[in-house]
Write an enzyme that holds these catalytic residues in place. Structure first.
Site, PDB file in Angstrom:
ATOM      1  N   GLY A   9       0.830  -1.204   0.000  1.00  0.00           N
ATOM      2  CA  GLY A   9       0.000   0.000   0.000  1.00  0.00           C
ATOM      3  C   GLY A   9       0.856   1.242   0.000  1.00  0.00           C
ATOM      4  CB  CYS A  10       0.165   4.525   1.491  1.00  0.00           C
ATOM      5  SG  CYS A  10       1.027   6.002   2.035  1.00  0.00           S
ATOM      6  CG  PHE A  11       5.845   5.045  -0.987  1.00  0.00           C
ATOM      7  CD1 PHE A  11       5.386   6.286  -0.620  1.00  0.00           C
ATOM      8  CD2 PHE A  11       6.341   4.898  -2.270  1.00  0.00           C
ATOM      9  CE1 PHE A  11       5.420   7.368  -1.480  1.00  0.00           C
ATOM     10  CE2 PHE A  11       6.386   5.969  -3.155  1.00  0.00           C
ATOM     11  CZ  PHE A  11       5.924   7.217  -2.756  1.00  0.00           C
ATOM     12  CD1 TRP A  12       4.990   8.965   1.674  1.00  0.00           C
ATOM     13  CD2 TRP A  12       2.885   9.671   1.915  1.00  0.00           C
ATOM     14  NE1 TRP A  12       4.775   9.961   0.758  1.00  0.00           N
ATOM     15  CE2 TRP A  12       3.484  10.410   0.883  1.00  0.00           C
ATOM     16  CE3 TRP A  12       1.559   9.933   2.244  1.00  0.00           C
ATOM     17  CZ2 TRP A  12       2.814  11.403   0.189  1.00  0.00           C
ATOM     18  CZ3 TRP A  12       0.889  10.925   1.550  1.00  0.00           C
ATOM     19  CH2 TRP A  12       1.512  11.653   0.529  1.00  0.00           C
ATOM     20  CB  CYS A  13       1.237   3.747   5.560  1.00  0.00           C
ATOM     21  SG  CYS A  13       0.144   5.131   5.134  1.00  0.00           S
TER      22      CYS A  13
END
Length: 175
Positions: A9-13
């Site tokens: 999913g979101c790489f920030w997360c």
């Protein structure tokens, strides 16, 4: 030092979670598994490049082994949701692992089997590669430590992932 490339999913997360793991020396956000060279964030977000938002986790295998890294990966995202993590929808948010060699590939297969025992739905995480890694733009790196803590999306998604890490893997969390 060792490394593994993961997409959840979101790489920030996912980056934010692995930065808190003892033995992880660096986490880099980027793009992997697509068809065009040097994609931009905007191109990857379009879903037309075939890339996944991913993280490259660098770790000291004498401190934290690959199996532990993979178990954390399966615990902090939904490996049963095809091309989706929460409100993020598209192949760029798929659950995938990109092993660097046959030993890592075997570890990924074993991790899927372990994860299957703790999830009610089938695991859809793929094992892909080899694939070219493209680091994301600088402003995506260490995003949670910077402007991410003021981003409503990150505030909604990252703290629950960090709480799960701290609860399920307390001995592996940096203080």
């Amino acid at each position: 030092m060792a490394q593994i490339t993961l997409a959840g999913g979101c790489f920030w997360c996912t980056e934010a979670v692995f930065q808190d793991v003892i033995g992880v020396t660096a986490v880099e956000s980027g793009y992997i598994g697509g068809s065009i060279p040097n994609p931009t964030y905007k191109q990857v977000c379009s879903g037309k490049t075939g890339h996944a938002e991913g993280i490259r986790v660098h770790f000291d295998a004498e401190v934290v082994d690959l199996d532990s890294i993979l178990d954390i990966f399966f615990a902090i995202h939904d490996p049963t949701s095809l091309n989706r993590q929460g409100n993020d929808v598209g192949t760029q948010y798929r659950s995938a692992m990109f092993p660097a060699d046959d030993d890592q590939r075997a570890a990924c297969v074993a991790a899927i089997a372990r994860a299957a025992t703790t999830h009610k739905l089938p695991i859809v995480t793929t094992i892909e590669g080899p694939a070219v890694w493209y680091p994301a733009e600088d402003y995506h790196q260490e995003y949670w430590q910077g402007e991410g803590q003021g981003n409503p999306y990150c505030i909604a998604v990252i703290p629950p992932k960090l709480a799960k890490l701290r609860k399920s893997f307390a001995a592996r969390v940096k203080v």
